[in-house]
Motif scaffolding. Structure first.
Motif, PDB file in Angstrom:
ATOM      1  N   GLU A   1       0.812  -1.217   0.000  1.00 52.81           N
ATOM      2  CA  GLU A   1       0.000   0.000   0.000  1.00 52.81           C
ATOM      3  C   GLU A   1       0.850   1.274   0.000  1.00 52.81           C
ATOM      4  N   ARG A   2       2.080   1.201   0.512  1.00 54.36           N
ATOM      5  CA  ARG A   2       2.941   2.388   0.572  1.00 54.36           C
ATOM      6  C   ARG A   2       3.694   2.627  -0.727  1.00 54.36           C
ATOM      7  N   ARG A   3       3.600   1.713  -1.673  1.00 49.17           N
ATOM      8  CA  ARG A   3       4.337   1.851  -2.931  1.00 49.17           C
ATOM      9  C   ARG A   3       3.607   2.780  -3.890  1.00 49.17           C
ATOM     10  N   ASP A   4       4.317   3.253  -4.927  1.00 44.61           N
ATOM     11  CA  ASP A   4       3.769   4.326  -5.751  1.00 44.61           C
ATOM     12  C   ASP A   4       2.682   3.869  -6.718  1.00 44.61           C
ATOM     13  N   LEU A   5       3.000   2.936  -7.601  1.00 42.26           N
ATOM     14  CA  LEU A   5       2.094   2.544  -8.668  1.00 42.26           C
ATOM     15  C   LEU A   5       1.652   1.096  -8.500  1.00 42.26           C
ATOM     16  N   THR A   6       0.467   0.789  -8.966  1.00 46.11           N
ATOM     17  CA  THR A   6      -0.048  -0.579  -8.809  1.00 46.11           C
ATOM     18  C   THR A   6       0.863  -1.604  -9.466  1.00 46.11           C
ATOM     19  N   ILE A   7       1.454  -1.238 -10.606  1.00 44.86           N
ATOM     20  CA  ILE A   7       2.308  -2.186 -11.329  1.00 44.86           C
ATOM     21  C   ILE A   7       3.630  -2.420 -10.617  1.00 44.86           C
ATOM     22  N   ASN A   8       3.937  -1.581  -9.621  1.00 50.26           N
ATOM     23  CA  ASN A   8       5.163  -1.752  -8.837  1.00 50.26           C
ATOM     24  C   ASN A   8       4.881  -2.274  -7.434  1.00 50.26           C
ATOM     25  N   SER A   9       3.639  -2.637  -7.162  1.00 50.23           N
ATOM     26  CA  SER A   9       3.260  -2.992  -5.795  1.00 50.23           C
ATOM     27  C   SER A   9       3.076  -4.492  -5.589  1.00 50.23           C
ATOM     28  N   MET A  10       3.453  -5.295  -6.584  1.00 47.72           N
ATOM     29  CA  MET A  10       3.246  -6.738  -6.498  1.00 47.72           C
ATOM     30  C   MET A  10       4.470  -7.450  -5.919  1.00 47.72           C
ATOM     31  N   PHE A  11       4.244  -8.648  -5.401  1.00 49.55           N
ATOM     32  CA  PHE A  11       5.318  -9.503  -4.897  1.00 49.55           C
ATOM     33  C   PHE A  11       5.255 -10.848  -5.614  1.00 49.55           C
ATOM     34  N   LEU A  12       6.402 -11.503  -5.662  1.00 50.74           N
ATOM     35  CA  LEU A  12       6.471 -12.814  -6.295  1.00 50.74           C
ATOM     36  C   LEU A  12       7.229 -13.760  -5.381  1.00 50.74           C
ATOM     37  N   GLY A  13       6.518 -14.805  -4.906  1.00 46.07           N
ATOM     38  CA  GLY A  13       7.171 -15.804  -4.074  1.00 46.07           C
ATOM     39  C   GLY A  13       8.188 -16.602  -4.872  1.00 46.07           C
ATOM     40  N   LEU A  14       9.146 -17.186  -4.174  1.00 47.76           N
ATOM     41  CA  LEU A  14      10.174 -17.959  -4.877  1.00 47.76           C
ATOM     42  C   LEU A  14       9.630 -19.270  -5.432  1.00 47.76           C
ATOM     43  N   ASP A  15       8.395 -19.593  -5.074  1.00 47.78           N
ATOM     44  CA  ASP A  15       7.739 -20.758  -5.687  1.00 47.78           C
ATOM     45  C   ASP A  15       6.946 -20.353  -6.929  1.00 47.78           C
ATOM     46  N   GLY A  16       7.013 -19.067  -7.302  1.00 50.61           N
ATOM     47  CA  GLY A  16       6.318 -18.602  -8.489  1.00 50.61           C
ATOM     48  C   GLY A  16       4.944 -18.020  -8.240  1.00 50.61           C
ATOM     49  N   THR A  17       4.527 -17.898  -6.974  1.00 53.39           N
ATOM     50  CA  THR A  17       3.208 -17.362  -6.667  1.00 53.39           C
ATOM     51  C   THR A  17       3.215 -15.838  -6.707  1.00 53.39           C
ATOM     52  N   LEU A  18       2.325 -15.273  -7.515  1.00 55.82           N
ATOM     53  CA  LEU A  18       2.165 -13.830  -7.595  1.00 55.82           C
ATOM     54  C   LEU A  18       1.203 -13.361  -6.513  1.00 55.82           C
ATOM     55  N   TYR A  19       1.583 -12.298  -5.809  1.00 56.51           N
ATOM     56  CA  TYR A  19       0.732 -11.696  -4.779  1.00 56.51           C
ATOM     57  C   TYR A  19       0.430 -10.259  -5.213  1.00 56.51           C
ATOM     58  N   ASP A  20      -0.827 -10.009  -5.523  1.00 52.95           N
ATOM     59  CA  ASP A  20      -1.228  -8.722  -6.095  1.00 52.95           C
ATOM     60  C   ASP A  20      -2.436  -8.188  -5.326  1.00 52.95           C
ATOM     61  N   TYR A  21      -2.223  -7.108  -4.577  1.00 53.19           N
ATOM     62  CA  TYR A  21      -3.275  -6.564  -3.721  1.00 53.19           C
ATOM     63  C   TYR A  21      -4.054  -5.420  -4.365  1.00 53.19           C
ATOM     64  N   PHE A  22      -3.497  -4.798  -5.413  1.00 47.32           N
ATOM     65  CA  PHE A  22      -4.108  -3.579  -5.945  1.00 47.32           C
ATOM     66  C   PHE A  22      -4.296  -3.623  -7.458  1.00 47.32           C
ATOM     67  N   LYS A  23      -4.578  -4.806  -7.981  1.00 49.29           N
ATOM     68  CA  LYS A  23      -4.880  -4.985  -9.397  1.00 49.29           C
ATOM     69  C   LYS A  23      -3.732  -4.549 -10.308  1.00 49.29           C
ATOM     70  N   GLY A  24      -2.516  -4.719  -9.829  1.00 48.53           N
ATOM     71  CA  GLY A  24      -1.363  -4.370 -10.637  1.00 48.53           C
ATOM     72  C   GLY A  24      -1.237  -5.232 -11.879  1.00 48.53           C
ATOM     73  N   TYR A  25      -1.539  -6.517 -11.730  1.00 45.91           N
ATOM     74  CA  TYR A  25      -1.456  -7.429 -12.870  1.00 45.91           C
ATOM     75  C   TYR A  25      -2.476  -7.043 -13.931  1.00 45.91           C
ATOM     76  N   GLU A  26      -3.679  -6.716 -13.491  1.00 46.69           N
ATOM     77  CA  GLU A  26      -4.720  -6.287 -14.428  1.00 46.69           C
ATOM     78  C   GLU A  26      -4.317  -5.001 -15.143  1.00 46.69           C
ATOM     79  N   ASP A  27      -3.750  -4.058 -14.395  1.00 43.03           N
ATOM     80  CA  ASP A  27      -3.306  -2.809 -15.018  1.00 43.03           C
ATOM     81  C   ASP A  27      -2.173  -3.056 -16.009  1.00 43.03           C
ATOM     82  N   LEU A  28      -1.282  -3.966 -15.678  1.00 43.22           N
ATOM     83  CA  LEU A  28      -0.180  -4.279 -16.583  1.00 43.22           C
ATOM     84  C   LEU A  28      -0.702  -4.913 -17.865  1.00 43.22           C
TER      85      LEU A  28
END
Length: 427
Positions: free
Chosen positions: A143-170
Motif C-alpha cells: 500500500e505504501r508503494r507508488d504505482l499498482t504495477i510496482n506494488s506486487m510480490f512474487l514468491g520464490l515458488d512462483g506465486t504472484l501476490y497482487d493486492y491492488f490490481k497491478g497485474y490487471e493494469d499491466l
C-alpha cells in the motif's frame, strides 16, 4: 501473449479489508533463470529461520512482461537485526549497509549481491523523505508503494501476490497510483515524474491518462520544487528517451510543472516535438531531445544549476543550442557530409564526432548520420617538423602554413598525401 507468460490456473482470490488479493502461478523461463547458487543459498537461510522472502517491485513487473530483470530486489518479514544474525550464523558476508535504517541489508553470496528489505509502512512523510516502521503485513507494504504495477510480490515458488490490481493494469497497459493519487504524490513528489516515466514504459498510446490522476499531478506540482535536482534528473532523462516522450514533455508544460524541474518555463515545445520525431528511432541521448526546449545558452546554464547534470551532458546541450542552425549540410551539395567532417577535423575536442552525430539526429539527417557513423577521422599527414625541414622556422609561420595546407587537404576530401601537400610550399 499473457497466456504464454502465465499459467491459467488461479490459486486464489481472497478478500483483505476492501481489496482483493489476486494470486497466480508464474511459470516462465525468465523467472526460472533467476535461480542460481546465490539465490538458492539465500532462500535456504530464510526458510531455515521461517521468514518469508519474496521478489518485490519492478522485477515482478518485468517478469510479468516477459523480461529478465536487470536488478532484483527482495522483501522479507525478517527485521534488519534478524537478518544480520541469520547471515552471521550462516557465514554470509554483508556489505554496504547504509540502507539499514530503511530496513535494507545487502548479503553477498557466490560473488553476487542480494538486497533484502524488511516490510515497511510510512508513519510520517514530508514529500521528500519518509520515516518508516517495520511490519510483517505484506499488504501494508504494498500500500505504501507508488504505482499498482510496482506494488506486487512474487514468491520464490512462483506465486504472484497482487493486492491492488497491478497485474490487471499491466495487462491493460494502465499506469495508476496505489489508492489515492494525491496521497501517494504528497508522500513523495518525485512520484509525479515516476508516473510519467512508467507511462512511457507501459502505456500503448499517448493521452490515455485518468483525468483525476492529471488533476492530482497539477494540484501538487509545486512540490517538485523541494525535490533535489539529482533525483529529478534521474527520472527526467529516463522519461525523455522512453516511449511517448514528446507527449509527456508537452504534458509537463500544460500541467505547469516545467518551472519546478529545471526546464525552461517558456520552452520551445513545438521544436522539441519535431526533434523527438526526427531522433526517436536513433537512440538519442536525453539532452538531444531536451536541447530543443532551450532557446539560449543562458537557459542551459539555469538548467544545470537546478539539475546538476554531468559536464558531458551540459556541453552537449550547449553544443546543440549553438550549432543546430550554424552547422548544416551545404546547399550546394545537399547530400554531402563534408561540412560536418570538416568541423570534426578542425575541432580540438576528442568527443566532437559523437556530438555531431547527436546534431544529425536533432536535424533529422538520417542518411548523413549513417555515413558519419561509418566514417573514421583521417590523420592530417603534415606536421610542424615537416615544415621546419623545409626551412620554415617561426612558430607563427608554421601555424599559418599548416592551416593553409589543412584547407587544401580538406578540399581534396582528405585524399592528398604529404608529398602532394608539401608541393604547395614555395621555396
Amino acid at each position: 501473449m499473457w497466456s504464454r507468460l502465465l499459467s491459467p490456473r488461479v490459486i486464489g482470490r481472497t478478500r483483505l479489508c476492501w481489496r482483493s488479493l489476486f494470486t497466480m502461478q508464474l511459470k516462465t523461463s525468465e523467472f526460472q533463470a533467476l535461480f542460481n547458487d546465490g539465490l538458492n543459498g539465500l532462500a535456504e537461510v530464510f526458510e531455515k529461520h521461517q521468514h518469508e522472502l519474496r521478489i518485490a517491485g519492478g522485477a515482478v513487473r518485468d517478469l510479468l512482461s516477459g523480461k529478465r530483470p536487470e536488478d532484483v530486489d527482495f522483501a522479507t518479514t525478517a527485521t534488519p537485526e534478524e537478518m544480520k544474525r541469520m547471515f552471521q550464523n550462516a557465514g554470509i558476508r554483508m556489505i554496504n549497509n547504509k540502507g539499514e535504517k530503511h530496513g535494507t541489508i545487502t548479503a553477498r553470496l557466490h560473488n553476487e549481491n542480494f538486497e533484502v528489505t524488511t516490510l515497511r509502512v510510512d508513519v510520517q512523510t514530508d514529500g521528500r523523505h519518509a520515516e518508516v516502521e517495520f511490519t510483517t503485513d505484506w499488504q501494508k507494504d504494498a500500500e505504501r508503494r507508488d504505482l499498482t504495477i510496482n506494488s506486487m510480490f512474487l514468491g520464490l515458488d512462483g506465486t504472484l501476490y497482487d493486492y491492488f490490481k497491478g497485474y490487471e493494469d499491466l495487462q491493460n497497459r494502465k499506469v495508476r497510483f496505489v489508492g489515492s493519487a494525491e496521497q501517494r504524490i504528497q508522500e513523495d513528489y518525485l512520484r509525479i515524474l515516476r508516473y510519467f516515466r512508467f507511462y512511457g514504459r507501459v502505456a500503448l498510446k499517448p493521452g490515455d491518462h485518468e483525468p483525476e490522476t492529471l488533476t492530482a499531478i497539477k494540484d501538487n506540482g509545486r512540490g517538485l520544487a523541494a525535490i533535489s535536482g539529482e533525483r529529478i534528473w534521474v527520472e527526467l532523462k529516463k522519461m525523455v528517451v522512453g516511449n511517448h516522450a514528446a507527449h509527456l514533455l508537452e504534458l509537463m508544460y500544460s500541467l505547469e510543472l516545467a518551472q519546478y524541474t529545471g526546464l525552461p518555463p517558456d520552452g520551445n515545445v513545438e521544436e522539441m516535438k519535431r526533434v523527438w520525431q526526427n531522433a526517436k528511432d536513433h537512440s538519442p541521448k536525453p539532452m538531444t531531445i531536451l536541447a530543443a526546449l532551450f532557446q539560449s545558452p543562458e537557459e542551459v546554464e539555469k538548467m544545470d544549476i537546478r539539475l546538476k547534470v554531468s559536464r558531458e551532458e551540459k556541453t552537449l546541450a550547449l553544443f546543440l543550442v549553438k550549432y543546430r542552425q550554424e552547422l548544416c549540410k551545404s546547399q550546394d551539395e545537399p547530400d554531402s557530409l563534408k561540412p560536418f567532417t570538416d568541423f570534426i577535423i578542425d575541432s580540438r575536442e576528442l568527443d566532437t564526432q559523437s556530438k555531431v552525430c547527436e546534431l544529425l539526429k536533432y536535424q533529422g539527417e538520417e542518411k548523413l548520420l549513417a555515413e558519419l557513423c561509418r566514417w573514421s577521422i583521417p590523420r592530417f599527414p603534415v606536421s610542424g617538423h615537416d615544415l621546419r625541414r623545409m626551412g620554415i622556422t617561426t612558430g607563427k609561420e608554421i601555424g599559418a602554413t599548416l592551416q593553409e595546407l589543412r584547407d587544401i587537404w580538406k578540399k581534396s576530401r582528405y585524399q592528398m598525401d604529404k608529398d602532394e601537400l608539401l608541393s604547395y610550399i614555395k621555396p
